[in-house]
Write an enzyme that holds these catalytic residues in place. Structure first.
Site, PDB file in Angstrom:
ATOM      1  CE1 TYR A  63    -110.772  33.375 -31.984  1.00  0.00           C
ATOM      2  CE2 TYR A  63    -110.574  31.119 -31.172  1.00  0.00           C
ATOM      3  CZ  TYR A  63    -110.341  32.472 -31.015  1.00  0.00           C
ATOM      4  OH  TYR A  63    -109.694  32.941 -29.910  1.00  0.00           O
ATOM      5  NE  ARG A  85    -110.073  22.251 -29.141  1.00  0.00           N
ATOM      6  CZ  ARG A  85    -109.284  22.636 -28.136  1.00  0.00           C
ATOM      7  NH1 ARG A  85    -108.934  23.903 -28.019  1.00  0.00           N
ATOM      8  NH2 ARG A  85    -108.831  21.768 -27.266  1.00  0.00           N
ATOM      9  N   GLY A 139    -104.161  21.753 -21.380  1.00  0.00           N
ATOM     10  CA  GLY A 139    -103.794  23.094 -21.780  1.00  0.00           C
ATOM     11  C   GLY A 139    -102.908  23.743 -20.738  1.00  0.00           C
TER      12      GLY A 139
END
Length: 367
Positions: A188, A236, A336
């Site tokens: 991202y 992160r 997760g």
């Protein structure tokens, strides 16, 4: 007491255990109208169930700083009052269960404007087609074939996005969050600046490590400035792009050495914990997966920088998670998909490890 269930203190905040929930996009928010980007009943039950299940800290899915920063039109955002109020409902419940509410603040960059993962496998949506828009990025390099070529950000636009990260952090605090995490991983926008695979700029935001890291460090500084001194700030990172030079593409990627250097620089800017993941910048990357496959990256960052770290990636068993913390490979583990399968993983893990589980009072008679 199992080390997995020992409290962890960061600044003045104490998390009751080391089993945390990783951000996982739900692609379930309204794509238009007054509720655009706001968490709804689905998000409430999704996060609330894991809090009732004993998870120590819960990070929301990637929450966009602007409409254009969403991965899909169905993602969460935090740029207006409606979204802020909806998040406040969630943070109140998480705190009532003794869970620390955290938010991951993000901008998708060139990986924006895509479908939900269960629709055409998350295919890109072209600008003007349905809810699609033209993404932006560090450079005019599309993520993959079929993706829209993003617009290269100007320095003025970079300045504006840095402020958007800070503005979202302010709203997150007002909504009751106690941890903020900057999303600098998985291909991202922040990662797009960091990686030479996605950044071929020749100005102050490209070229050398110093240039490519400039945006990430500016975002960290801007968010830290508005985030209270007593509350922790996470970052992160993708520890490696899993890329090497080959005959078809001579662009190399971000490496573990780069990650260690960045982590140290982030630590000097007030980042309290590095959330260590990997990959996401290029579809051609060959990722070698397996149980706990990213843990060695977290361990190295912790060893070489002295910063607290969280490990994530195919951690699926209580004793596996316990060993990671007990061996000093990480200070906490982020689950997760295992938490999608079992919202009460923490409760079950405590019982398996001989610890006293957290059980909501209405459920005590079952235990």
């Amino acid at each position: 007491m199992s080390v997995l269930f020992e409290p962890l203190s960061l600044r003045s905040l104490t998390v009751r255990n080391r089993l945390w929930m990783a951000p996982m996009c739900q692609y379930s928010a309204a794509p238009e109208g007054p509720e655009t980007g706001a968490p709804n009943d689905w998000h409430f039950q999704h996060l609330a169930a894991r809090a009732a299940g004993g998870t120590g800290l819960i990070l929301t899915e990637a929450t966009a700083v602007s409409p254009e920063g969403r991965i899909s039109p169905y993602d969460l955002g935090l740029w207006n009052d409606t979204q802020q109020a909806a998040f406040a409902r969630i943070t109140r419940f998480l705190k009532s269960q003794g869970t620390v509410p955290g938010i991951q603040i993000a901008h998708a960059g060139r990986k924006a404007s895509t479908e939900r993962t269960w629709v055409d496998r998350g295919a890109p949506i072209a600008p003007g087609d349905g809810y699609g828009w033209r993404p932006v990025s560090a450079a005019a390099l599309p993520f993959d074939d079929g993706y829209t070529t993003p617009a290269e950000l100007t320095t003025a636009q970079i300045d504006a996005i840095v402020e958007e990260f800070a503005a979202t952090a302010r709203r997150a605090l007002a909504a009751g969050f106690e941890v903020a995490e900057i999303h600098g991983a998985h291909g991202y926008l922040v990662h797009q600046f960091l990686s030479p695979y996605a950044n071929n700029r020749t100005d102050a935001y490209g070229g050398s490590y110093e240039g490519r890291a400039r945006f990430a460090l500016r975002v960290a500084e801007a968010v830290r400035e508005v985030w209270p001194d007593e509350l922790p700030l996470f970052f992160r990172v993708s520890a490696t792009d899993w890329l090497t030079e080959d005959e078809s593409d001579d662009r190399t990627g971000w490496t573990v050495d780069d990650t260690v250097r960045l982590a140290a620089d982030l630590g000097h800017r007030g980042i309290d914990l590095i959330d260590v993941s990997s990959g996401g910048i290029a579809p051609r990357a060959r990722i070698e997966t397996g149980p706990g496959y990213q843990v060695p990256f977290a361990e190295r960052v912790r060893r070489e920088t002295g910063l607290p770290v969280a490990a994530v990636g195919l951690i699926t068993e209580a004793r596996q998670a316990e060993k990671i913390v007990a061996d000093g490979q990480a200070d906490a583990v982020l689950l997760g998909r295992e938490l999608l399968r079992d919202p009460y993983f923490a409760l079950h893990a405590a019982r398996e490890l001989g610890d006293e589980p957290y059980v909501p009072q209405p459920y005590h008679r079952a235990y």
